[in-house]
Design a protein around this motif. Structure first.
Motif, PDB file in Angstrom:
ATOM      1  N   PRO A 158       0.827  -1.210   0.000  1.00  0.00           N
ATOM      2  CA  PRO A 158       0.000   0.000   0.000  1.00  0.00           C
ATOM      3  C   PRO A 158       0.859   1.256   0.000  1.00  0.00           C
ATOM      4  CG  PRO A 158      -0.763  -1.590   1.629  1.00  0.00           C
ATOM      5  CD  PRO A 158       0.550  -2.094   1.135  1.00  0.00           C
ATOM      6  N   LYS A 159       0.357   2.288  -0.643  1.00  0.00           N
ATOM      7  CA  LYS A 159       1.105   3.537  -0.707  1.00  0.00           C
ATOM      8  C   LYS A 159       1.002   4.287   0.614  1.00  0.00           C
ATOM      9  CE  LYS A 159       0.855   4.038  -5.704  1.00  0.00           C
ATOM     10  NZ  LYS A 159       0.493   4.896  -6.837  1.00  0.00           N
ATOM     11  N   THR A 160       2.037   5.041   0.923  1.00  0.00           N
ATOM     12  CA  THR A 160       2.056   5.833   2.141  1.00  0.00           C
ATOM     13  C   THR A 160       1.157   7.046   1.986  1.00  0.00           C
ATOM     14  OG1 THR A 160       3.902   7.217   1.435  1.00  0.00           O
ATOM     15  CG2 THR A 160       4.448   5.113   2.515  1.00  0.00           C
ATOM     16  N   GLN A 161       0.823   7.675   3.112  1.00  0.00           N
ATOM     17  CA  GLN A 161       0.011   8.890   3.067  1.00  0.00           C
ATOM     18  C   GLN A 161       0.726   9.993   2.295  1.00  0.00           C
ATOM     19  OE1 GLN A 161      -3.234   9.324   4.072  1.00  0.00           O
ATOM     20  NE2 GLN A 161      -3.080   7.097   4.246  1.00  0.00           N
ATOM     21  N   GLU A 162       2.048  10.029   2.404  1.00  0.00           N
ATOM     22  CA  GLU A 162       2.818  11.030   1.666  1.00  0.00           C
ATOM     23  C   GLU A 162       2.707  10.797   0.160  1.00  0.00           C
ATOM     24  OE1 GLU A 162       7.386  12.807   1.284  1.00  0.00           O
ATOM     25  OE2 GLU A 162       6.932  11.205   2.716  1.00  0.00           O
ATOM     26  N   GLN A 163       2.782   9.534  -0.260  1.00  0.00           N
ATOM     27  CA  GLN A 163       2.647   9.227  -1.684  1.00  0.00           C
ATOM     28  C   GLN A 163       1.249   9.576  -2.184  1.00  0.00           C
ATOM     29  OE1 GLN A 163       3.872   5.087  -1.232  1.00  0.00           O
ATOM     30  NE2 GLN A 163       5.635   5.448  -2.589  1.00  0.00           N
ATOM     31  N   LEU A 164       0.225   9.262  -1.383  1.00  0.00           N
ATOM     32  CA  LEU A 164      -1.142   9.585  -1.783  1.00  0.00           C
ATOM     33  C   LEU A 164      -1.356  11.094  -1.847  1.00  0.00           C
ATOM     34  CD1 LEU A 164      -3.151   6.891   0.219  1.00  0.00           C
ATOM     35  CD2 LEU A 164      -2.580   6.879  -2.218  1.00  0.00           C
ATOM     36  N   ALA A 165      -0.730  11.828  -0.935  1.00  0.00           N
ATOM     37  CA  ALA A 165      -0.832  13.288  -0.962  1.00  0.00           C
ATOM     38  C   ALA A 165      -0.198  13.845  -2.242  1.00  0.00           C
ATOM     39  CB  ALA A 165      -0.155  13.888   0.267  1.00  0.00           C
ATOM     40  N   GLN A 166       0.906  13.244  -2.660  1.00  0.00           N
ATOM     41  CA  GLN A 166       1.545  13.670  -3.907  1.00  0.00           C
ATOM     42  C   GLN A 166       0.638  13.388  -5.100  1.00  0.00           C
ATOM     43  OE1 GLN A 166       5.240  11.498  -3.733  1.00  0.00           O
ATOM     44  NE2 GLN A 166       6.269  13.061  -2.484  1.00  0.00           N
ATOM     45  N   GLU A 167      -0.051  12.232  -5.064  1.00  0.00           N
ATOM     46  CA  GLU A 167      -0.986  11.910  -6.139  1.00  0.00           C
ATOM     47  C   GLU A 167      -2.135  12.911  -6.193  1.00  0.00           C
ATOM     48  OE1 GLU A 167      -0.344   7.051  -6.249  1.00  0.00           O
ATOM     49  OE2 GLU A 167      -2.336   7.882  -5.880  1.00  0.00           O
ATOM     50  N   LYS A 168      -2.656  13.272  -5.025  1.00  0.00           N
ATOM     51  CA  LYS A 168      -3.741  14.256  -4.978  1.00  0.00           C
ATOM     52  C   LYS A 168      -3.298  15.564  -5.629  1.00  0.00           C
ATOM     53  CE  LYS A 168      -5.406  12.461  -0.516  1.00  0.00           C
ATOM     54  NZ  LYS A 168      -6.725  11.910  -0.818  1.00  0.00           N
ATOM     55  N   GLN A 169      -2.075  15.976  -5.335  1.00  0.00           N
ATOM     56  CA  GLN A 169      -1.560  17.218  -5.894  1.00  0.00           C
ATOM     57  C   GLN A 169      -1.412  17.114  -7.414  1.00  0.00           C
ATOM     58  OE1 GLN A 169      -1.173  19.585  -3.547  1.00  0.00           O
ATOM     59  NE2 GLN A 169      -0.707  21.206  -5.039  1.00  0.00           N
TER      60      GLN A 169
ATOM     61  N   GLY B 224     -18.321  24.163 -10.775  1.00  0.00           N
ATOM     62  CA  GLY B 224     -18.704  23.612  -9.489  1.00  0.00           C
ATOM     63  C   GLY B 224     -17.444  23.147  -8.787  1.00  0.00           C
ATOM     64  N   LEU B 225     -17.291  23.534  -7.535  1.00  0.00           N
ATOM     65  CA  LEU B 225     -16.091  23.196  -6.772  1.00  0.00           C
ATOM     66  C   LEU B 225     -16.435  22.155  -5.718  1.00  0.00           C
ATOM     67  CD1 LEU B 225     -14.646  26.790  -6.196  1.00  0.00           C
ATOM     68  CD2 LEU B 225     -14.152  25.200  -8.076  1.00  0.00           C
ATOM     69  N   GLY B 226     -15.731  21.039  -5.760  1.00  0.00           N
ATOM     70  CA  GLY B 226     -15.999  19.945  -4.854  1.00  0.00           C
ATOM     71  C   GLY B 226     -15.463  20.161  -3.455  1.00  0.00           C
ATOM     72  N   THR B 227     -15.565  19.094  -2.671  1.00  0.00           N
ATOM     73  CA  THR B 227     -15.177  19.125  -1.264  1.00  0.00           C
ATOM     74  C   THR B 227     -14.269  17.946  -0.965  1.00  0.00           C
ATOM     75  OG1 THR B 227     -17.216  20.243  -0.587  1.00  0.00           O
ATOM     76  CG2 THR B 227     -16.077  18.957   1.104  1.00  0.00           C
ATOM     77  N   GLY B 228     -13.267  18.159  -0.112  1.00  0.00           N
ATOM     78  CA  GLY B 228     -12.445  17.044   0.330  1.00  0.00           C
ATOM     79  C   GLY B 228     -10.961  17.258   0.107  1.00  0.00           C
ATOM     80  N   SER B 229     -10.192  16.215   0.405  1.00  0.00           N
ATOM     81  CA  SER B 229      -8.733  16.328   0.430  1.00  0.00           C
ATOM     82  C   SER B 229      -8.101  16.412  -0.948  1.00  0.00           C
ATOM     83  CB  SER B 229      -8.139  15.130   1.188  1.00  0.00           C
ATOM     84  OG  SER B 229      -8.471  13.908   0.538  1.00  0.00           O
ATOM     85  N   THR B 230      -8.830  16.080  -2.003  1.00  0.00           N
ATOM     86  CA  THR B 230      -8.312  16.244  -3.361  1.00  0.00           C
ATOM     87  C   THR B 230      -8.902  17.485  -4.024  1.00  0.00           C
ATOM     88  OG1 THR B 230      -8.238  13.833  -3.491  1.00  0.00           O
ATOM     89  CG2 THR B 230      -7.781  15.035  -5.508  1.00  0.00           C
TER      90      THR B 230
END
Length: 249
Positions: free
Chosen positions: A4-15, A32-38
């Protein structure tokens, strides 16, 4: 099997996916602007384009939090009105399958998210690789429920096998979580949803259930990271590199 990917890797993907989507927004669009961490980094990057490039856009947000963020970064906002349509809505998802059926509402904004998605000509999902699944249901399915109706909604959902749990306010554990509309949030643990369409039809008529987090037939495309590449997924079509994608209105 890859680890599984780390939270840091997932954060990089979101960016990465947020930056890709922000680069596709064109002058004159109503968004329309969504909501959430991405969705949040997408809003921040969009505001950067407004400030630095003079990008002319207008937007409506799916939550108070996203509205506040958008105003803070300089995006001109418009209030809901009759006849308002969105050229493009960019939002995240808690789960998405190969047909781009979604579970949304982990952030508690599912009602406004579905209202704006339905009023949009094009719904584009931005998600890290952990959100792509073979079958929906591992992530608890959110419901927005009128407080008075809560006991009966819980009974009806339990009869469907949903194992409902009322969401608690993370910041105030002695209080129940509420949506921006003041409704309660219920998380249903189906584990696996074999037929999302059938479940949606069973949930829809329950009195007091304002909205459910199954978003079916709404997403036109999703920007995700697969391997090391940013790709675009569309229902029934092979994934394509984001650099070659040209399907937006």
């Amino acid at each position: 099997m890859s680890s599984p990917k780390t939270q840091e890797q997932l954060a990089q993907e979101k960016q990465l996916v947020a930056a890709t989507a922000a680069g596709w927004v064109r002058d004159g669009m109503v968004l329309g602007l969504g909501t959430g961490s991405t969705a949040a980094p997408f809003i921040e990057l969009l505001g950067q384009r407004v400030r630095e490039e003079g990008l002319r856009i207008q937007a409506t947000a799916t939550s108070k939090a996203s509205d506040e963020l958008a105003r803070r970064v300089g995006i001109p906002m418009v209030e809901p009105r009759r006849g308002l349509r969105f050229d493009l809505t960019v939002d995240g998802a808690d789960e998405l399958d190969t047909q781009l059926r979604l579970i949304k509402g982990g952030g508690g904004a599912l009602l406004r998210e579905k209202v704006i998605a339905t009023a949009s000509d094009y719904l584009l999902i931005v998600a890290d690789s952990s959100k792509a699944v073979a079958q929906l249901g591992r992530f608890p399915l959110p419901l927005e429920v009128v407080p008075f109706a809560l006991p009966w909604v819980m009974d009806a959902v339990a009869a469907l096998g949903g194992a409902p749990i009322v969401r608690v306010n993370k910041l105030k554990p002695d209080e129940l979580a509420q949506s921006d509309q003041g409704n309660l949030l219920v998380d249903c643990h189906f584990e696996a949803i074999a037929d999302p369409q059938a479940l949606a039809q069973q949930l829809q008529p329950i009195p007091g259930l304002v909205e459910h987090g199954l978003f079916l037939g709404l997403a036109r495309a999703a920007v995700v990271v697969q391997g090391e590449a940013v790709q675009v997924l569309r229902p029934g079509l092979a994934a394509v590199a984001a650099t070659t994608f040209a399907d937006l209105p």
